[in-house]
Write an enzyme that holds these catalytic residues in place. Structure first.
Site, PDB file in Angstrom:
ATOM      1  N   LYS A  67       0.766  -1.404  -0.037  1.00 35.93           N
ATOM      2  CA  LYS A  67       0.187  -0.149  -0.023  1.00 35.93           C
ATOM      3  C   LYS A  67       0.676   1.197   0.003  1.00 35.93           C
ATOM      4  O   LYS A  67       0.497   2.289  -0.625  1.00 35.93           O
ATOM      5  CB  LYS A  67      -0.906   0.020   0.995  1.00 35.93           C
ATOM      6  CG  LYS A  67      -1.982  -0.969   1.228  1.00 35.93           C
ATOM      7  CD  LYS A  67      -3.069  -1.059   2.078  1.00 35.93           C
ATOM      8  CE  LYS A  67      -4.014  -2.238   2.229  1.00 35.93           C
ATOM      9  NZ  LYS A  67      -4.874  -2.397   3.371  1.00 35.93           N
ATOM     10  N   ASP A 114     -10.131   1.729   2.582  1.00 39.57           N
ATOM     11  CA  ASP A 114     -10.332   1.144   3.894  1.00 39.57           C
ATOM     12  C   ASP A 114     -11.056   1.835   4.968  1.00 39.57           C
ATOM     13  O   ASP A 114     -12.133   1.332   5.469  1.00 39.57           O
ATOM     14  CB  ASP A 114      -9.030   0.884   4.382  1.00 39.57           C
ATOM     15  CG  ASP A 114      -8.321  -0.278   3.671  1.00 39.57           C
ATOM     16  OD1 ASP A 114      -9.020  -1.039   3.071  1.00 39.57           O
ATOM     17  OD2 ASP A 114      -7.171  -0.274   3.645  1.00 39.57           O
TER      18      ASP A 114
HETATM   19  P1  NDP Z   1       0.608  -2.269  10.523  1.00 39.14           P
HETATM   20  O1  NDP Z   1       1.776  -3.372  10.582  1.00 39.14           O
HETATM   21  O2  NDP Z   1       0.749  -1.118   9.785  1.00 39.14           O
HETATM   22  O3  NDP Z   1       0.393  -1.995  12.321  1.00 39.14           O
HETATM   23  C1  NDP Z   1       0.476  -2.928  13.192  1.00 39.14           C
HETATM   24  C2  NDP Z   1      -0.046  -2.144  14.537  1.00 39.14           C
HETATM   25  O4  NDP Z   1      -0.358  -3.460  15.535  1.00 39.14           O
HETATM   26  C3  NDP Z   1       1.007  -1.271  15.119  1.00 39.14           C
HETATM   27  O5  NDP Z   1       0.231  -0.242  15.894  1.00 39.14           O
HETATM   28  C4  NDP Z   1       1.667  -2.312  16.133  1.00 39.14           C
HETATM   29  O6  NDP Z   1       2.286  -1.696  17.239  1.00 39.14           O
HETATM   30  C5  NDP Z   1       0.592  -3.103  16.614  1.00 39.14           C
HETATM   31  N1  NDP Z   1       0.701  -4.468  17.185  1.00 39.14           N
HETATM   32  C6  NDP Z   1       1.439  -5.558  16.401  1.00 39.14           C
HETATM   33  N2  NDP Z   1       1.516  -6.584  17.299  1.00 39.14           N
HETATM   34  C7  NDP Z   1       0.888  -6.443  18.416  1.00 39.14           C
HETATM   35  C8  NDP Z   1       1.078  -7.119  19.603  1.00 39.14           C
HETATM   36  N3  NDP Z   1       1.279  -8.214  19.845  1.00 39.14           N
HETATM   37  N4  NDP Z   1       0.393  -6.270  20.748  1.00 39.14           N
HETATM   38  C9  NDP Z   1       0.089  -5.078  20.711  1.00 39.14           C
HETATM   39  N5  NDP Z   1       0.059  -4.175  19.603  1.00 39.14           N
HETATM   40  C10 NDP Z   1       0.481  -5.020  18.249  1.00 39.14           C
HETATM   41  O7  NDP Z   1      -0.557  -3.182  10.245  1.00 39.14           O
HETATM   42  P2  NDP Z   1      -1.978  -2.625   9.752  1.00 39.14           P
HETATM   43  O8  NDP Z   1      -2.252  -1.472  10.359  1.00 39.14           O
HETATM   44  O9  NDP Z   1      -1.848  -2.597   8.382  1.00 39.14           O
HETATM   45  O10 NDP Z   1      -3.052  -3.793  10.044  1.00 39.14           O
HETATM   46  C11 NDP Z   1      -4.002  -3.798  11.221  1.00 39.14           C
HETATM   47  C12 NDP Z   1      -4.874  -4.682  11.385  1.00 39.14           C
HETATM   48  O11 NDP Z   1      -5.920  -4.345  10.479  1.00 39.14           O
HETATM   49  C13 NDP Z   1      -4.608  -6.126  10.699  1.00 39.14           C
HETATM   50  O12 NDP Z   1      -5.364  -7.131  11.755  1.00 39.14           O
HETATM   51  C14 NDP Z   1      -5.576  -6.103   9.383  1.00 39.14           C
HETATM   52  O13 NDP Z   1      -6.032  -7.470   8.931  1.00 39.14           O
HETATM   53  C15 NDP Z   1      -6.472  -5.139   9.638  1.00 39.14           C
HETATM   54  N6  NDP Z   1      -7.115  -4.589   8.599  1.00 39.14           N
HETATM   55  C16 NDP Z   1      -8.394  -5.055   8.021  1.00 39.14           C
HETATM   56  C17 NDP Z   1      -8.842  -4.463   6.722  1.00 39.14           C
HETATM   57  C18 NDP Z   1     -10.282  -5.056   6.534  1.00 39.14           C
HETATM   58  O14 NDP Z   1     -10.792  -4.734   5.311  1.00 39.14           O
HETATM   59  N7  NDP Z   1     -10.976  -5.646   7.478  1.00 39.14           N
HETATM   60  C19 NDP Z   1      -8.228  -3.470   6.041  1.00 39.14           C
HETATM   61  C20 NDP Z   1      -6.834  -3.141   6.392  1.00 39.14           C
HETATM   62  C21 NDP Z   1      -6.257  -3.741   7.558  1.00 39.14           C
HETATM   63  P3  NDP Z   1       3.625  -0.906  17.187  1.00 39.14           P
HETATM   64  O15 NDP Z   1       3.763   0.114  16.883  1.00 39.14           O
HETATM   65  O16 NDP Z   1       4.075  -1.099  18.804  1.00 39.14           O
HETATM   66  O17 NDP Z   1       4.574  -1.872  16.702  1.00 39.14           O
END
Ligand code: NDP
Length: 269
Positions: free
Chosen positions: A65, A102
């Site tokens: 993206k 999204d």
């Molecule tokens: P990113 O990799 O950009 O961000 C991940 C985020 O999750 C960060 O804030 C990270 O924190 C946090 N994180 C990851 N693992 C953990 C953990 N174990 N405990 C606490 N925080 C955690 O991912 P995206 O933002 O792209 O995706 C997030 C979710 O959104 C996914 O589940 C994805 O499937 C969903 N999604 C759904 C869509 C839909 O159409 N339904 C569309 C787009 C996304 P930190 O900053 O500390 O690393």
């Protein structure tokens, strides 16, 4: 004449987008093809240019993206604030327009569920791409307060700086209040884990949702919220269908019937 579309990402084999768009097209009587294109590392521009030479538009999924954001010649406001593009469209003059459906898909699904964000107190868990993508559409609905809680506080603080006074950054462990809506926008569910949120926050909140989706509508986070007695819970499946419908509308000028598609895919996915 058949119009060509595709989803680009890595992996893409699991993507439901081809089935969703084929369903939209069949219902609207449109003649389209919709393929999956696997993007090898560092190969986004070549794959997208190759496809868009004849294709009318494409969806873009993880991890491309950001690449699509850089690739587009012109961007929607939603793409600019998300720093990410999930939909590319070839314009009549040949330039490529980048949008992000999204967040609008998420808010449209909330409206469909009868959830109003006007004046609401909202907690967003996570500060990654998905959190950033939903923020502008959520703020457009004029919530009373949006708290962003992230494992890495500095990323939540960056979003607070960017989006202004309604948005407050907080570290996840310190959140104690109940909210009108708690949104899990972390990717923790993907690895079967939970953000480090006090369970009492879910007991005190009216609604909780996970942006991740699953076949039966349950994720580790929705199960966790249910256990705490949160009364209304849902996953990101409606968001998935709605963001696709908004891409389709952008490409073809007609909005597919979201409700029919949602019912169909909940039953058959
Ligand atoms: P990113 O990799 O950009 O961000 C991940 C985020 O999750 C960060 O804030 C990270 O924190 C946090 N994180 C990851 N693992 C953990 C953990 N174990 N405990 C606490 N925080 C955690 O991912 P995206 O933002 O792209 O995706 C997030 C979710 O959104 C996914 O589940 C994805 O499937 C969903 N999604 C759904 C869509 C839909 O159409 N339904 C569309 C787009 C996304 P930190 O900053 O500390 O690393």
């Amino acid at each position: 004449m058949t119009d060509h579309y595709a989803v680009l990402g890595n992996p893409v084999a699991h993507s439901m987008s081809p089935a969703i768009h084929a369903f939209f097209a069949a219902n609207l009587g449109d003649d389209i093809s919709y393929d999956r294109l696997l993007v090898e590392e560092g190969n986004f521009d070549a794959t997208a240019s190759g496809f868009l030479a004849n294709g009318r538009g494409c969806n873009v999924t993880v991890p491309c993206k950001g690449d699509a954001f850089r690739f587009a010649d012109t961007l929607s406001e939603y793409a600019k604030t998300a720093l990410a593009v999930n939909t590319l469209k070839k314009l009549d003059d040949g330039r490529i327009y980048g949008d992000n459906t999204d967040g609008r898909g998420f808010v449209a699904d909330l409206k469909f569920k009868g959830v109003s964000l006007n004046g609401a107190r909202v907690l967003i868990l996570g500060a990654g791409g998905a959190a950033r993508g939903i923020l502008k559409p959520v703020l457009d609905e004029k919530p009373g307060e949006v708290v962003i809680a992230n494992r890495t506080l500095s990323k939540a603080q960056e979003l607070q700086k960017l989006f202004g006074s309604v948005v407050k950054a907080q570290s996840t462990e310190t959140v104690r209040d109940g909210f009108d809506l708690v949104i899990n926008a972390t990717s923790a569910s993907l690895s079967g884990s939970l953000p480090a949120i006090d369970p009492g926050v879910l007991s005190r909140s009216r609604r909780a949702c996970d942006l991740m989706y699953s076949q039966n509508g349950e994720t580790i986070f929705t199960e966790f919220a249910r256990k705490q007695g949160c009364p209304e819970i849902f996953d990101g499946f409606g968001m998935l269908i709605m963001q696709a419908a908004l891409s389709y509308e952008l490409w073809r000028g007609r909005m597919p019937d979201f409700e029919v598609a949602l019912k169909h895919f909940r039953k058959n996915s």
